[in-house]
Design an enzyme around this catalytic site. Structure first.
Site, PDB file in Angstrom:
ATOM      1  CG  PHE A 137      -1.800  -1.260   1.271  1.00  0.00           C
ATOM      2  CD1 PHE A 137      -2.592  -1.657   0.207  1.00  0.00           C
ATOM      3  CD2 PHE A 137      -1.764  -2.059   2.403  1.00  0.00           C
ATOM      4  CE1 PHE A 137      -3.339  -2.822   0.277  1.00  0.00           C
ATOM      5  CE2 PHE A 137      -2.501  -3.223   2.475  1.00  0.00           C
ATOM      6  CZ  PHE A 137      -3.295  -3.607   1.415  1.00  0.00           C
ATOM      7  CB  THR A 149      -1.768  -6.338  -7.056  1.00  0.00           C
ATOM      8  OG1 THR A 149      -0.442  -6.370  -7.620  1.00  0.00           O
ATOM      9  CG2 THR A 149      -1.759  -5.430  -5.850  1.00  0.00           C
ATOM     10  NE  ARG A 198      -9.027  -4.466 -24.231  1.00  0.00           N
ATOM     11  CZ  ARG A 198      -9.219  -4.548 -25.547  1.00  0.00           C
ATOM     12  NH1 ARG A 198      -8.231  -4.883 -26.336  1.00  0.00           N
ATOM     13  NH2 ARG A 198     -10.399  -4.305 -26.068  1.00  0.00           N
ATOM     14  CG  ASN A 237      -6.447 -11.582 -14.579  1.00  0.00           C
ATOM     15  OD1 ASN A 237      -7.619 -11.753 -14.229  1.00  0.00           O
ATOM     16  ND2 ASN A 237      -5.523 -12.506 -14.437  1.00  0.00           N
ATOM     17  CB  THR A 290      -5.732  -9.824 -10.739  1.00  0.00           C
ATOM     18  OG1 THR A 290      -5.533  -9.421 -12.092  1.00  0.00           O
ATOM     19  CG2 THR A 290      -5.309 -11.271 -10.582  1.00  0.00           C
ATOM     20  CD  GLN A 304      -4.569  -3.918  -7.635  1.00  0.00           C
ATOM     21  OE1 GLN A 304      -4.561  -3.657  -6.437  1.00  0.00           O
ATOM     22  NE2 GLN A 304      -3.682  -3.446  -8.458  1.00  0.00           N
ATOM     23  CE  LYS A 307      -8.694   5.545 -18.575  1.00  0.00           C
ATOM     24  NZ  LYS A 307      -9.397   6.859 -18.677  1.00  0.00           N
ATOM     25  CD  GLU A 341      -1.832   4.246  -6.161  1.00  0.00           C
ATOM     26  OE1 GLU A 341      -1.517   4.863  -5.142  1.00  0.00           O
ATOM     27  OE2 GLU A 341      -1.145   4.215  -7.189  1.00  0.00           O
TER      28      GLU A 341
END
Lengths: 329, 710
Positions: free
Chosen positions: B247, B476, B599, B602, B605, B609, B672, B676
């Site tokens: 983090f 991640t 785009r 995955n 995952t 996130q 992109k 966060e």
């Protein structure tokens, strides 16, 4: 962590004798609080005397319809016991609202009663604390006050007792059985804990060497219902900011009997005797409940950082009693 | 347009993590678990004053403990090369700049002995009263001056942005406005608290230093550690294949890795050092507290005419870390008159650091709360109000956005959340003892590409590819996503690609931070794959030669299109909360996020996130709060029993959805950043929902029950 010896006694008198012989010894049961405190060097015993196998891990019926809970009964077993769930729901609810499943599997009934405050200054050996080091001062009274007491505190200590189970047992008129160097004695739970006064290093009235062997519950009144409500920001795995254990018996729209204990507000589970006295015989209404809560909390002396606990305790008492009233209908 | 549309095969597939089996079977080796021959253990001595100097160190008792090899302090520590980062100047003087700072260490044959002996070191101090309270009216606030480590903007904030920005005449516009919001919001200190504590396992071998640690950037750690120790970078190897969460707190190596390296050099044995949870509250950074005044003015048409965001944030006297709290207000909404400022309050506190969405996490709480207040003041639906103030181009730089689909996120999110059925009147919905409310907020986070990346791809004669880059997987899913990128870039199935990361023996890589990982590393891998494919075709007719073929692509620069386009991820979050009328307890019963993250490499995952960020946003909104004691200067609630993070029982329905349209300019994949953006705006959506439920506006995080009970 200071190096220590580990000993296991075969019977209670031997354990008591060992503890009395050693200058720095402690009984070890589940260890879920003690071992943490040893890691932090809040407590530094030279000898641990394992008593886990010395006391009963069973819950037995008493002839009068009550229950005897062995000191070694785990939180998980006690919370899940069908008799406890049926006859003393507040106790089961209190246990399940505390700790985590893993901790409840390990922690014992006797150890739960004797857990120490989670005051952050008590747990941090780099800050003064009269409970940890008598005479060093209280860091909390002018420090971070959110979890501190609003009732019965002293200038020497404003810590709160952390147990949920003890609050329920307090309302249920439990009696603690204790073995000491001389004899066995029975201590009502309402008298087990001390207020801090000038000697906050002593949490309870237990004498050196005394070992809790069990807890006895009197039979519940047939018409009484009980409930435990724990209030905290996070939905689990947090100590109570305020909790309420209550039992209520209503006949003909009036309060026939009532028991209320508060958690998170004092150095001990706080039996709300003033509120109980106001309620006995009074109409079982919201107005009575509000009056009773106000009467009890008239003695509150909050700090700037925990003033919210006064309305919080009032509201939680009233809503818990209203829920019991609703249940009785 | 991006290349990926031409050859997408693995990208977009919800592949299981390639390190998943290792992790769930306990065979993934984390730093502290690395088997070593005859290691010794380090336990630190920390200052018990917040400001002053060490006047004496008596280590006799500690040294007398059997098994103790060395006791370090500023009196005997090796002299370091003066680091640019003052946090790394471990044991170089008698000065104490915060409580809990390293002032010594014990190295012993066992961890228990080291810990015990550390407690026996007697330290004398000359103490000054600590100064740790952040207030807006302090007379020592200063404008940030330090050059940023990250970003290319050359500004004073740590992302490279300038400290202040002004456009038009805000004060006149505010004075002339029929509708105005003037509100001050505050956020507390937050600690990153990854599950895996910060660890350094250090070995000196033939003059080479091997640091096995848990880091977000092996290459950056190598540069900083070698610099402090006065070594050539090539003589320090950093190995960090698995990271148990970070983090942001593992971007910089902090002081612990340097301390362990010093100790290993002194005792000539491998040293293991892992921080305790309590130590993590003093030694590896945190998100600094902020006080933010926002003023908005709007015309009768509900369009903003002025936006002012003034930030005061805490920093350490030891290091002037400056976070970009108000920078989100420079790009979110259109308004002709605008101003943002950042001022620092220097305190006797530990050095702050990056924490998930540094700046945007706090800034978007304030901005999106103020936008909610302004929507109400204008009598507009908060979704419609945001759409009405959508800018055509970046409102300050004038650059077009590479892609910006915030309006679509707001509309589609509103549809999925059932927003149309909402009664806008606060305190209008009740279910039993619960007051129920809903709130919305926008999300955003930049999508930068970092310079300093290289990737090597080797084609073996059997047709298998090995891809090498010193990237980091913080848990991640990077390892998996990079494998998918490499497979598509090479036009081969993922089974033919082996990815190696987390080691400075591999080609250099930028840090896993600022949501730049996939963008930066993926581009380097893509470039290497393109070059390899070209060479394979031109030189070998498309057939793997018997000696194999290896190509390295070095990308020293960032994204050249960043000069022409503003690149950001966006989102809209919708929260439903329940507030107990008696106790003020708040429960978030539903959280729905609709994101524009380009785009998605995955979906499995990526979803983790995003919902992870949103869940951390619940914690930020309702629970997390590091309490500084003004007398002692330490964080009072320095463990997980007291520093509350959302537990499983606090997390109900959390949904993350995305538009899944490639960005034409961010990178060849069209992706992109999404590490966060998920935590930005969450706290505002919850605070806005609490207002809708109760009619009470909480402008001070966290929203604990004491602020609501009455």
């Amino acid at each position: 962590m200071k190096p220590f010896r580990y000993e296991r006694a075969d019977e209670v008198p031997a354990a008591v004798a060992t503890l009395l012989r050693e200058p720095e010894a402690a009984y070890l049961a589940g260890g879920t609080n003690l071992v943490d405190l040893m890691r932090l060097e809040v407590t530094t015993p030279e000898v641990l005397i394992d008593v886990r196998r010395l006391t009963s891990d069973r819950i037995e019926e008493l002839p009068d319809g009550g229950l005897r809970i062995g000191a070694a009964v785990t939180g998980s077993d006690l919370a899940a016991d069908p008799r406890v769930r049926r006859r003393y729901p507040a106790l089961s609810q209190a246990l399940l609202s505390g700790a985590s499943g893993q901790l409840r599997n390990l922690a014992t009934t006797g150890g739960n009663l004797l857990q120490r405050t989670r005051c952050p200054y008590f747990q941090n050996v780099t800050t003064p604390c009269n409970k940890r080091l008598p005479g060093s001062g209280c860091s909390a009274v002018e420090g971070y006050q959110r979890d501190m007491a609003i009732l019965g505190a002293s200038p020497a200590c404003v810590a709160t007792h952390p147990s949920d189970m003890a609050v329920a047992l307090d309302a249920l008129d439990a009696v603690v059985t204790v073995v000491g160097p001389d004899a066995e004695r029975r201590i009502p739970l309402t008298e087990l804990y001390r207020l801090p006064d000038a000697t906050p290093d002593r949490d309870t009235v237990l004498e050196r060497g005394e070992l809790i062997t069990g807890v006895e519950l009197p039979p519940p009144h047939s018409a009484a219902r009980s409930r435990y409500r724990k209030v905290r920001d996070r939905a689990s795995y947090a100590f109570a900011l305020v909790s309420v254990a209550a039992a209520l018996e209503v006949t003909g729209g009036a309060v026939r009997d009532v028991a209320i204990a508060l958690g998170g507000v004092a150095h001990k589970p706080w039996r709300a005797t003033t509120a109980e006295a106001v309620l006995r015989g009074a109409p079982a209404t919201r107005e009575s409940f509000v009056d009773a809560a106000a009467a009890e909390l008239a003695a509150a002396r909050p700090l700037p950082g925990n003033a919210f606990k006064v309305p919080l305790a009032r509201n939680t008492m009233v809503s818990t009693l209203l829920e019991l009233l609703e249940e009785a209908r | 347009m991006s290349d990926v549309t031409a050859r997408p095969r693995a990208i977009g597939i919800p592949m299981d993590r390639i390190d998943g089996v290792q992790k769930v079977t306990g065979t993934a080796t984390y730093a502290y678990e690395w088997p070593l021959d005859q290691p010794v253990y380090l336990y630190p001595v920390q200052s018990t004053i917040a400001s002053g100097r060490v006047t004496g160190v008596d280590s006799a008792l500690a040294e007398a403990e059997p098994g103790v090899l060395a006791v370090l302090s500023h009196l005997n520590a090796p002299t370091l090369t003066r680091p640019e980062d003052p946090e790394l100047a471990v044991l170089q003087s008698d000065e104490v700049a915060w409580r809990g700072q390293f002032i010594g260490a014990v190295v012993a044959e066992s961890l228990e002995t080291a810990r015990r002996a550390a407690g026996l070191v007697r330290v004398g101090y000359e103490s000054r009263p600590p100064d740790v309270v952040l207030r807006a009216d302090r007379d020592d606030l200063y404008s940030p001056v330090h050059a940023a480590v990250f970003g290319t903007g050359g500004g004073e904030l740590q992302d490279g942005s300038p400290a202040d920005s002004v456009l038009g005449d805000v004060d006149t516009a505010l004075a002339a406005s029929p509708t105005m919001v003037d509100a001050t919001y505050s956020t507390p200190m937050y600690h990153n608290n990854p599950m895996e504590p910060h660890t350094a396992v250090v070995t000196w071998l033939d003059g080479e230093l091997i640091v096995r640690c848990s880091t977000q950037g092996a290459s950056m750690s190598q540069a900083l550690i070698s610099g402090v120790l006065g070594l050539e970078p090539g003589r320090v190897r950093v190995i960090s294949p698995h990271v148990g969460g970070a983090f942001g707190s593992k971007v910089y190596p902090h002081s612990y890795a340097v301390l362990a390296a010093m100790a290993a050099r002194m005792v000539r044995r491998p040293v293991k050092f892992s921080l305790t949870r309590q130590q993590m509250f003093a030694l590896v950074g945190y998100r600094p507290a902020s006080i933010q005044r926002i003023r908005l003015a709007a015309g009768r048409d509900g369009r903003l005419t002025a936006l002012s965001h003034e930030v005061i944030e805490q920093t350490a006297k030891a290091k002037g870390y400056a976070e970009q709290v108000g920078v989100c207000s420079r790009m979110m909404y259109a308004a002709p008159h605008r101003r943002t400022t950042h001022r620092l309050a220097p305190l006797d506190v530990p050095v702050p650091t990056i924490m998930r969405a540094p700046g945007e996490a706090q800034g978007m709480y304030a901005l999106e709360s103020a936008m909610d207040e302004m929507a109400l003041a204008c009598g507009l639906d908060p979704v419609e109000f945001r759409i009405r103030n959508e800018p055509e181009v970046h409102p300050e730089s004038g650059l077009p956005f590479s892609s910006r689909r915030l309006t679509d996120c707001l509309r589609e999110g509103a549809r999925r959340a059932g927003w149309d059925h909402r009664d806008p009147v606060p305190r209008s919905r009740r279910e039993g003892r619960w007051l129920v409310g809903t709130g919305v907020a926008a999300s955003t986070y930049p999508s930068p590409r970092f310079p300093g990346n290289a990737a090597t791809i080797r084609l073996a004669p059997d047709g298998h590819y090995t891809v090498r880059i010193a990237a980091a997987d913080l848990g991640t899913g990077t390892w998996t996503a990079l494998t998918q990128i490499a497979a598509d870039a090479l036009s081969v199935p993922v089974g033919q690609v082996e990815m190696r990361i987390g080691d400075t023996a591999l080609p250099a890589a930028s840090v896993a931070g600022f949501s730049a990982g996939i963008n930066s590393w993926g581009t380097a891998i893509w470039e290497a794959a393109d070059r390899l494919r070209a060479r394979l075709q031109a030189e070998h007719g498309g057939i793997a030669p018997p000696e194999g073929l290896e190509v390295t692509a070095e990308l020293p620069g960032g994204n050249p299109d960043a000069e022409r386009y503003a690149m950001h991820s966006f989102g809209a979050q919708f929260a439903e909360v329940r507030v107990d009328e008696d106790t003020g307890e708040v429960r978030v019963t539903r959280l729905l996020g609709m994101f524009d993250v380009g785009r998605v490499i995955n979906p499995k995952t990526a979803r983790s996130q995003l919902i992870g960020g949103m869940t951390q946003g619940i914690s930020m909104a309702l629970y997390e709060h590091s309490v500084l004691d003004p007398r002692f200067g330490h964080v009072v609630n320095q463990d997980f029993a007291q520093y509350h993070i959302a537990s499983a029982a606090d997390v109900h329905s959390v949904e993350a959805h995305w538009l899944d349209e490639p960005d034409p300019y961010t990178n060849p994949m069209g992706a992109k950043g999404l590490g966060e953006v998920g935590i930005t705006g969450t706290a505002a959506a919850i605070a806005n929902a609490v207002h809708h439920a109760t009619g009470v506006r909480i402008r001070e995080l966290p929203i604990t029950l004491d602020k609501l009970v009455s």
